[in-house]
Enzyme design. Structure first.
Site, short mmCIF file in Angstrom:
data_model
loop_
_atom_site.label_atom_id
_atom_site.label_comp_id
_atom_site.label_asym_id
_atom_site.label_seq_id
_atom_site.Cartn_x
_atom_site.Cartn_y
_atom_site.Cartn_z
N LYS A 137 18.68 4.35 -20.22
CA LYS A 137 18.68 3.47 -19.05
C LYS A 137 19.27 2.13 -19.46
O LYS A 137 18.75 1.46 -20.36
CB LYS A 137 17.25 3.28 -18.52
CG LYS A 137 17.13 2.19 -17.43
CD LYS A 137 15.72 2.05 -16.87
CE LYS A 137 15.59 0.87 -15.92
NZ LYS A 137 14.23 0.70 -15.37
N ASP A 181 17.38 -6.35 -14.11
CA ASP A 181 16.65 -5.70 -13.00
C ASP A 181 15.89 -6.74 -12.20
O ASP A 181 14.78 -7.14 -12.56
CB ASP A 181 15.69 -4.64 -13.56
CG ASP A 181 14.94 -3.91 -12.45
OD1 ASP A 181 15.35 -4.05 -11.27
OD2 ASP A 181 13.97 -3.20 -12.76
N LYS A 219 11.56 -8.34 -7.23
CA LYS A 219 10.39 -8.55 -8.07
C LYS A 219 9.91 -10.00 -7.92
O LYS A 219 10.72 -10.90 -7.69
CB LYS A 219 10.76 -8.37 -9.55
CG LYS A 219 10.98 -6.95 -10.01
CD LYS A 219 11.33 -6.94 -11.50
CE LYS A 219 11.64 -5.54 -11.99
NZ LYS A 219 10.52 -4.59 -11.90
N ASP A 240 15.95 -4.61 -19.66
CA ASP A 240 15.89 -3.32 -18.97
C ASP A 240 17.04 -2.38 -19.38
O ASP A 240 17.17 -1.29 -18.84
CB ASP A 240 15.88 -3.54 -17.46
CG ASP A 240 15.08 -2.48 -16.71
OD1 ASP A 240 14.25 -1.79 -17.34
OD2 ASP A 240 15.30 -2.32 -15.49
N ASP A 277 13.52 -1.07 -6.45
CA ASP A 277 13.07 -1.46 -7.79
C ASP A 277 12.78 -0.23 -8.66
O ASP A 277 12.61 -0.35 -9.87
CB ASP A 277 11.83 -2.36 -7.69
CG ASP A 277 11.56 -3.13 -8.97
OD1 ASP A 277 12.45 -3.15 -9.85
OD2 ASP A 277 10.47 -3.72 -9.08
N ARG A 323 15.27 5.49 -12.55
CA ARG A 323 15.34 6.94 -12.36
C ARG A 323 16.61 7.35 -11.62
O ARG A 323 17.09 8.45 -11.75
CB ARG A 323 14.07 7.42 -11.63
CG ARG A 323 13.87 6.84 -10.26
CD ARG A 323 12.43 6.97 -9.77
NE ARG A 323 11.53 6.01 -10.42
CZ ARG A 323 10.22 5.96 -10.21
NH1 ARG A 323 9.64 6.81 -9.39
NH2 ARG A 323 9.49 5.07 -10.85
N1 BES Z 1 12.36 -2.01 -15.22
C1 BES Z 1 11.19 -1.76 -14.46
C2 BES Z 1 10.00 -1.32 -15.32
C3 BES Z 1 9.50 -2.29 -16.33
C4 BES Z 1 8.39 -3.06 -16.05
C5 BES Z 1 10.08 -2.37 -17.57
C6 BES Z 1 7.92 -3.94 -16.97
C7 BES Z 1 9.60 -3.25 -18.51
C8 BES Z 1 8.51 -4.01 -18.21
C9 BES Z 1 11.45 -0.65 -13.45
O1 BES Z 1 12.73 -0.58 -12.95
C10 BES Z 1 10.56 -0.91 -12.29
O2 BES Z 1 10.76 -1.88 -11.62
N2 BES Z 1 9.59 -0.04 -12.09
C11 BES Z 1 8.68 -0.15 -11.02
C12 BES Z 1 8.66 1.20 -10.36
C13 BES Z 1 7.92 1.20 -9.07
C14 BES Z 1 8.69 0.46 -8.01
C15 BES Z 1 7.72 2.66 -8.68
C16 BES Z 1 7.31 -0.50 -11.58
O3 BES Z 1 6.97 0.03 -12.64
O4 BES Z 1 6.65 -1.33 -10.99
ZN ZN Z 2 14.20 -1.27 -14.21
MN MN Z 3 13.07 -1.86 -11.32
#
Ligand code: BES
Ligand code: ZN
Ligand code: MN
Length: 499
Positions: free
Chosen positions: A263, A268, A275, A286, A345, A349
């Site tokens: 990834k 992000d 966010k 990220d 967000d 995936r």
């Molecule tokens: N890049 C983030 C996940 C992340 C969070 C990485 C903290 C490193 C530290 C990912 O793209 C994301 O935003 N995930 C969301 C998914 C949710 C919307 C289903 C999450 O984990 O909140």
């Molecule tokens: Zn992400």
């Molecule tokens: Mn994200």
């Protein structure tokens, strides 16, 4: 770049700026570790008592700087704790050596040269000391202008009784591993204003090319024409369009092919599902998965194991704008499946689904994807332990074991089938978000599994926490980018060379 050598010289007379000495803990207080016993004589047998007097016991990670009053050639002795050897097996002990070497070298930043007198009789031990020292000697001062930075130790010597007898390969191997990890840390630490998808692809072409990899880059037009709806959808809100990089290492006698998919979200923001600021300011990290894949492929090319490895870097920048994808958009993935984007967000995936489907075309024996995928990984396993999911129990266990041998925290996690129905979409084949937050790390794994063709073995490593150290440095791990999982991917390739 810091250099390391092995040397069988006498530690008492060795010309260096600091001598780092390993101590074990025990009921009678600290005692010099194997290889350091004779040093005590130079201090009239008073070294252990002196260390006890300053409160040093030899516990793992403990450090004490001791004046030497001319007893040895080095002007400074740094005692570092290794813990009780009786309690550790070889794997745990190798990690104790890496951490001790790293912490000690970190503590003397600003010093030009250092020698390490830690247990280094076996090749594994010598490599652990060399690698921990190199990884501890990391700094990222590219953006400092005030001249107050203490430069990392530049010249390291691992003192080993066996050092001279043809162990050159040990220092060389440790250097290859450290240089791969260093590249990943640098990429993660680089601000997103200086690292966007096309720039990352350029670095991959240059560094990968130098290491002898074949490198192919698909630009946004090729991605659009090729049907990579995930990469296009995530990247379309940014003025910096997405890229897919394919790196390939081949060995003429290889019987196995591995595919790694990383990834690579260079920033992000969450996209339109924006966010909050506190979750956003470290999202330059990220792209750590793509970084690990690039670093690993370069390391593998240099170590040349008997295996083929392809690496895919799924690069995009996730930003909100008038051209950004919207929650409720439906995208056509490279696999042909349609995906309803309920939350922009949950973008990792979406780029990985395209990367995984494309990687399957290489007919690999195993696909491993690496991603900073979910905050839920951090909730479940904390900052230092990655979650490992797979469509095959043996594969999952192998990944966890190889990570453990490298000293990288990882733990097996399930992919419960019942989570699939939470991803049902009223209009598309699948949604990118389940309605509830519980088990989000696993739901993300279940989503990705849908894009792995039947019969292909696959593992997924969620390293949202381990990729970036928001806390204080520890062992050989600095603040910021850690380079996590890079060495696991190299180790997996080496394992498959001998299967
Ligand atoms: N890049 C983030 C996940 C992340 C969070 C990485 C903290 C490193 C530290 C990912 O793209 C994301 O935003 N995930 C969301 C998914 C949710 C919307 C289903 C999450 O984990 O909140
Ligand atoms: Zn992400
Ligand atoms: Mn994200």
């Amino acid at each position: 770049m810091t250099t390391v050598r092995l040397n069988s010289a006498d530690p008492v007379s060795f010309d260096t700026d600091a001598l780092i000495v390993g101590f074990r803990s025990g009921p009678e207080g600290p005692r010099p570790a194997t290889g350091a016993e004779s040093l005590d004589a130079a201090f009239g047998g008073k070294l252990a008592a002196t260390l006890t007097a300053v409160g040093f016991s030899g516990k793992p990670g403990e450090l004490a700087k001791v004046p030497v009053f001319g007893a040895i050639a080095a002007p400074l002795l740094v005692a570092v704790g290794l813990g009780d050897s009786a309690k550790a097996d070889a794997t745990a002990d190798a990690e104790a050596l890496r951490r001790a070497a790293g912490a000690a070298v970190r503590s003397i930043a600003g010093t030009a040269r250092a020698a390490l007198l830690l247990p280094a009789e076996s090749a594994d031990q010598a490599e652990a000391v060399a690698l921990g020292a190199l990884l501890g000697a990391y700094g990222f001062s590219r953006y400092r202008t005030n001249g107050e930075v203490k430069e990392p130790v530049g010249d390291l010597t691992v003192l080993s009784a066996n050092g001279a007898d043809g162990s050159d390969g040990i220092a060389g191997r440790a250097s290859v591993l450290a240089e791969s990890v260093t590249l990943v840390r640098d990429l993660v630490n680089t601000p997103p204003s200086d690292l966007w998808p096309a720039k990352f692809a350029e670095i991959a072409e240059q560094r990968g090319g130098e290491a002898g990899l074949s490198v192919e880059v698909l630009d946004d037009k090729q991605l659009k024409d090729g049907g990579y709806g995930g990469l296009i959808g995530v990247g379309q809100g940014s003025a910096n369009p997405p890229r897919l990089v394919r790196l390939s290492y081949t060995h003429p006698e290889a019987t196995k092919t591995l595919a790694y998919v990383g990834k690579g979200i260079t920033f992000d923001s969450g996209g339109l599902s924006l966010k909050p600021s506190a979750s956003m300011d470290w999202m330059k990290s990220d792209m750590g998965g793509a970084g690990a894949v690039l670093g690993a492929l370069i390391g593998i090319a240099r170590l040349a194991p008997k295996v083929n490895v392809v690496g895919y870097l799924c690069l995009a920048e996730n930003l909100p704008s008038g051209t950004a994808q919207r929650p409720s958009d439906v995208i056509h993935s490279y696999s042909g499946k349609t995906v309803e984007v309920l939350d922009t967000d949950a973008e990792g995936r979406l780029v990985l689904m395209d990367g995984i489907a494309r990687a399957a075309e290489d007919s690999p024996d195993l696909i491993v994807d690496v991603a900073t995928l979910t905050g839920a990984q951090i909730v479940a396993l904390g900052w230092r332990t990655a979650g490992v999911m797979a469509n095959d129990d043996a594969v999952r266990e192998l990944v966890v074991e190889v990570a453990g041998a490298a000293g990288e925290g990882a733990w097996g996690m399930p992919l419960p089938e019942e989570l699939r129905k939470g991803l049902d979409s009223p209009i598309a084949d699948i949604a990118n978000l389940q309605p509830e937050r519980w088990g989000s790390m696993l739901a993300a794994g279940i989503f990705l599994k849908e894009f792995v063709p039947d019969g292909v073995r696959w593992a997924h490593i969620d390293m949202a926490g381990p990729a970036y150290n928001k806390g204080e440095p520890h062992g050989y791990t600095p603040k910021g980018g850690t380079g996590a999982i890079t060495r696991t991917l190299i180790g997996l390739a080496e394992r498959h060379a001998s299967i």
